[in-house]
Scaffold this active site. Structure first.
Site, PDB file in Angstrom:
ATOM      1  N   GLU A  47      14.039  76.138  29.896  1.00 34.36           N
ATOM      2  CA  GLU A  47      13.527  76.132  28.529  1.00 34.36           C
ATOM      3  C   GLU A  47      13.968  74.896  27.748  1.00 34.36           C
ATOM      4  O   GLU A  47      13.260  74.426  26.865  1.00 34.36           O
ATOM      5  CB  GLU A  47      13.953  77.401  27.776  1.00 34.36           C
ATOM      6  CG  GLU A  47      13.284  78.679  28.265  1.00 34.36           C
ATOM      7  CD  GLU A  47      13.965  79.302  29.477  1.00 34.36           C
ATOM      8  OE1 GLU A  47      14.901  78.689  30.046  1.00 34.36           O
ATOM      9  OE2 GLU A  47      13.559  80.416  29.860  1.00 34.36           O
ATOM     10  N   PHE A 109      19.050  95.065  27.182  1.00 31.76           N
ATOM     11  CA  PHE A 109      18.938  94.059  28.230  1.00 31.76           C
ATOM     12  C   PHE A 109      18.232  92.818  27.687  1.00 31.76           C
ATOM     13  O   PHE A 109      17.165  92.911  27.093  1.00 31.76           O
ATOM     14  CB  PHE A 109      18.147  94.633  29.417  1.00 31.76           C
ATOM     15  CG  PHE A 109      17.926  93.622  30.515  1.00 31.76           C
ATOM     16  CD1 PHE A 109      19.009  93.086  31.210  1.00 31.76           C
ATOM     17  CD2 PHE A 109      16.649  93.196  30.838  1.00 31.76           C
ATOM     18  CE1 PHE A 109      18.811  92.147  32.213  1.00 31.76           C
ATOM     19  CE2 PHE A 109      16.454  92.242  31.841  1.00 31.76           C
ATOM     20  CZ  PHE A 109      17.534  91.723  32.525  1.00 31.76           C
ATOM     21  N   GLN A 110      18.824  91.670  27.871  1.00 31.53           N
ATOM     22  CA  GLN A 110      18.292  90.365  27.429  1.00 31.53           C
ATOM     23  C   GLN A 110      18.071  90.287  25.924  1.00 31.53           C
ATOM     24  O   GLN A 110      17.190  89.581  25.457  1.00 31.53           O
ATOM     25  CB  GLN A 110      17.009  90.006  28.188  1.00 31.53           C
ATOM     26  CG  GLN A 110      17.289  89.788  29.673  1.00 31.53           C
ATOM     27  CD  GLN A 110      16.157  89.095  30.397  1.00 31.53           C
ATOM     28  OE1 GLN A 110      14.989  89.318  30.101  1.00 31.53           O
ATOM     29  NE2 GLN A 110      16.506  88.260  31.365  1.00 31.53           N
ATOM     30  N   LYS A 159       8.688  92.627  21.583  1.00 29.05           N
ATOM     31  CA  LYS A 159       7.659  92.895  22.590  1.00 29.05           C
ATOM     32  C   LYS A 159       6.658  93.949  22.112  1.00 29.05           C
ATOM     33  O   LYS A 159       5.458  93.820  22.351  1.00 29.05           O
ATOM     34  CB  LYS A 159       8.319  93.342  23.897  1.00 29.05           C
ATOM     35  CG  LYS A 159       7.333  93.437  25.049  1.00 29.05           C
ATOM     36  CD  LYS A 159       8.036  93.656  26.374  1.00 29.05           C
ATOM     37  CE  LYS A 159       7.018  93.654  27.515  1.00 29.05           C
ATOM     38  NZ  LYS A 159       7.679  93.770  28.823  1.00 29.05           N
ATOM     39  N   MET A 465      29.133  55.406  28.466  1.00 29.82           N
ATOM     40  CA  MET A 465      29.504  55.231  27.062  1.00 29.82           C
ATOM     41  C   MET A 465      30.906  55.786  26.795  1.00 29.82           C
ATOM     42  O   MET A 465      31.676  55.208  26.027  1.00 29.82           O
ATOM     43  CB  MET A 465      28.466  55.896  26.154  1.00 29.82           C
ATOM     44  CG  MET A 465      28.653  55.592  24.684  1.00 29.82           C
ATOM     45  SD  MET A 465      28.608  53.827  24.329  1.00 29.82           S
ATOM     46  CE  MET A 465      26.930  53.620  23.779  1.00 29.82           C
TER      47      MET A 465
END
Ligand SMILES: Cc1ncc(C[n+]2csc(CCOP(=O)(O)OP(=O)(O)O)c2C)c(N)n1
Lengths: 562, 170
Positions: A47, A109-110, A159, A465
């Site tokens: 993502e 969940f999630q 959802k 760097m």
């Protein structure tokens, strides 16, 4: 019609053509609806790659970028990219699924509190509770993302809301009574600004990312007045990098001419920038001779936030410059230009040639071979600064880098987003071996969509760097920055993905490598093994001022007082 | 310098979160916060007590104004009315103490709102300074509990925080 379908309809009404994303359980109804939609979806491998790609899509095209992710882990993988887009004022809409409303707050969940987590890193966010709100929320999100100071807006959709039956209307009335960005500059202040410029002896026009869309007005204004122009990292390309009025980039790794110009300026016209500390150095010592600082910005909160402003102009840089152009006159700056010219010719950007291949010459070679006609993306580190220094872009929206957040790993996904937005352009990602390894899985995205992107890895075997700072400020104690002992063979890695690999190790092979990259049809990953202990110069140490500028490595020291 | 600021907001879920988050994130010092609804459905009004120099205060106002749900922000520099409500439960051991507390109560024009065998609950409204002195006066008797609401403010005279109720098309 289900909520998911209503969402896509609403997106279509906003003119969305491409969405970057990655599916998952909590956003499956949207992906199901996507199956029948004319919106194109680009499946990324992480993502973070999606949100960066959407960011670059927005920056390269001037439109709103869109990214989608599932709940919990999917949404949280957007966090870095959202913060990056906020810092660099990029218009973005992120759509995330969430667990069904009944499960919110139960550690399902999630489940993650995504609106809570993203509150400080978005311009605004929504948790949609009612399916019929979807068209209004989408309309508001796009409006907020694209207007005023652009920024990312997140829409979190449970959802069950995606699955609920939509009975609402698409003819929506946004509910934003507190949101009215000022776009037109105040005429009195514009008059004062012109007046100050006319009286100035050593004026400077300083341009940031907020003027990328004002490039036409900017060019006209600079040419009419004859003002010297400097562009910040985010402003690169807003003014042509090959124009005689251009002095380069200011700040930590800016040019001597740009930094001295600011140091000696009596009037500064700053347009669409936020006086980042990488630009100002120590604020108390910034531009000590400037009796008038004119600041044009669409975000009132930026004006006076860090630097004292004498003439504040809140408004869209393009509209303000257009107004200013009406009263602009050629300024008499011959004496000032003699000084500027002297600094510019005495201290051009350069490097001390070594027997090894060097990043600067690789970038220069690509610049010459392409005539500078490319969209450049970068990771974060020395290679980013070298690209800014040695690949001056001449067109707006053509240098895509992470300025405010300094996010390693944006190079490849930025290149993907840029190529999707402007497929006809040559897109080159100058990347570091460290930065590239943060998001390299997006090579798969290149392959899947046959995106012709040229990845040029400047492999110095170090987190360069950081190594440079350890070299200069930590007695060369190179703590945990060595990569060469464990780096992959980048060309082979690319080939494993089905991408052409090129490897160049010696100075004499440079041109052959550059040609191989540019001649290849399709994506390439080219590894250039460069000198390991290179430093980026000039450098103003963090918290320093223009007077503290170091032009070369202390071992070969030449310091340049302002 | 101490400032009292009034903020008119759309009363969406989490709007308070956005405001307190802003203060935490930007390092502004928030001394108190009081919230309530207004006579316009959907709009709430918040009073904030903030301390800082002029520059900080200017940023506080500008950053609050950036929040999408914020309609108006006023720093009450002009003549205004400021009030805070305080409930205090004070220990009273015997008659003597009860009388002494009653004197304080009268002097401050506080009200007794609960009487128990060994304690009283007093209610006082006033500006924050008055409440500070009231609590100081009661301290020797044994304060058991204090609840202050934080200050609220309103400009005197014609000035208002009113907004148009019309929705704007985008
Ligand atoms: C995500 C992230 N982690 C850490 C850093 C700190 N950091 C800045 S530059 C840099 C080194 C970059 O190395 P590389 O990509 O190889 O580029 P080089 O400097 O060698 O050109 C690091 C670790 C960062 N900017 N971003």
């Amino acid at each position: 019609m289900k909520g998911a379908e209503a969402l896509l309809r609403a997106l279509e009404r906003e003119g969305v053509e491409v969405v970057f994303g990655h599916p998952g359980g909590a956003i499956m109804p949207v992906y199901d609806a996507l199956y029948d939609s004319r919106i194109r979806h680009i499946l990324v491998r992480h993502e973070q790659g999606g949100v960066h790609a959407a960011t670059a899509y927005a920056r390269a095209s001037g439109r709103v970028g869109v990214v989608m992710a599932t709940s919990g882990p999917g949404a949280l993988n957007l966090v870095t990219g959202l913060a990056d887009a906020l810092m660099d004022s990029t218009p973005l809409v992120a759509i995330t699924g969430n667990v069904p409303r009944a499960l919110i707050g139960t550690d399902a969940f999630q489940e993650a509190d995504v609106t809570g987590v993203t509150m400080p890193i978005t311009k605004h966010n929504y948790l949609v509770q009612d399916v019929n709100d979807l068209p209004r929320v989408v309309r508001e999100a796009f409006h907020i993302a694209a207007t005023g100071r652009p920024g990312p807006v997140l829409i979190d959709i449970p959802k069950d809301v995606q699955l609920a039956e939509f009975t609402g209307s698409f003819e929506v009335v946004p509910d934003l009574p507190g949101y009215k960005p000022t776009t037109k500059g105040h005429p009195k202040q514009i008059e004062r600004a012109l007046d100050a410029l006319e009286k100035a002896e050593r004026p400077v026009l300083m341009v940031g990312g907020g003027a990328q869309h004002a490039h036409g007005e900017l060019l006209a204004f600079a040419e009419r007045t004859g003002l010297p122009v400097i562009t910040t990292l985010m402003g690169l390309g807003a003014f042509p990098g090959n124009h005689p009025l251009w002095l380069g980039m200011p700040g930590m790794h800016g040019t001597v001419a740009a930094n001295r110009a600011l140091h000696h300026a009596d009037v500064i016209l700053a347009v669409g920038l936020r006086f980042d500390d990488r630009v100002t150095g120590k604020v108390a010592r910034f531009a000590p001779h400037a009796h008038t600082i004119i600041h044009v910005d669409i975000d009132p909160a930026e004006i006076g936030k860090l630097v004292r402003t004498h003439v504040p102009i809140v408004g869209d840089s393009r509209l303000v410059l257009r107004e200013m152009l009406k009263g602009a006159k050629p300024l008499r700056l011959a004496a000032w230009w003699r000084e500027l010219e002297e600094w510019r010719t005495r201290h051009p950007l350069r490097w001390r040639p070594k027997p090894h291949l060097q990043s600067q010459e690789v970038i220069r070679a690509f610049h010459e071979a392409t005539g500078g006609r490319a969209i450049v993306t970068t990771g974060v580190g020395q290679h980013q600064m070298f690209a800014a220094q040695f690949f001056p872009v001449t067109r707006p929206r053509s240098f895509l880098t992470s300025g405010g957040l300094g996010t390693m790993g944006v190079g490849l996904p930025f290149a993907i987003g840029a190529k999707v937005a402007r497929p006809e352009e040559l897109v080159i990602d100058f990347d570091g071996d460290g930065s590239f390894q943060m998001t390299l899985q997006e090579l798969a995205t290149l392959v899947k969509y046959r995106l012709d992107v040229k990845v040029v890895i400047l492999n110095n075997g170090y987190l360069g760097m950081v190594r440079q700072w350890q070299d200069l400020f930590h007695a060369r104690r190179y703590s945990e920055v060595y990569l060469a002992d464990s780096n992959p063979d980048f060309a082979k890695l690319a080939e494993a993905y089905g991408v052409q690999g090129v490897k160049v190790e010696r100075k004499e092979d440079l041109m052959r490598g550059v040609e191989a990259v540019l001649a290849a049809s399709g994506p390439v990953v080219a590894e250039f093994k460069v000198y390991q202990e290179e430093g980026v110069f000039p450098m103003i140490p963090a918290g320093g001022a223009a007077e503290d500028m170091i032009i070369e490595h202390p071992a070969e020291r030449e310091e340049v007082g302002a | 310098m101490r400032h009292i600021i009034s903020v008119l907001v759309q009363d969406h879920p989490r709007v308070l979160n956005r405001i307190t988050g802003l203060f935490a994130r930007r390092g502004f010092n928030l001394e108190s916060l009081a919230v309530g609804t207004t006579h316009v459905p959907g709009l709430s009004r918040i009073s904030l007590v903030v301390s800082g120099d002029d520059r900080t205060l200017e940023q506080v106002e500008k950053q609050l104004n950036r929040l999408i749900e914020v309609l108006k922000v006023t720093d009450h520099a002009e003549p205004h009315v400021e009030r805070e409500l305080c409930l205090v439960k004070v220990h009273v051991a015997g008659v003597e103490e009860r009388l002494a507390v009653k004197d304080i109560q009268e002097a401050f024009r506080a009200r007794v709102v609960d009487v128990a065998q060994r304690s009283l609950i007093l209610e006082l409204t006033g500006d924050s300074g008055k409440i500070d002195s009231f609590l100081e006066a009661l301290r020797p008797y044994g304060i058991l509990e204090v609840m202050r609401t934080g200050a609220v403010a309103m400009s005197r005279g014609e000035r208002t925080l009113k907004v148009r109720e019309k929705r704007e098309a985008v």
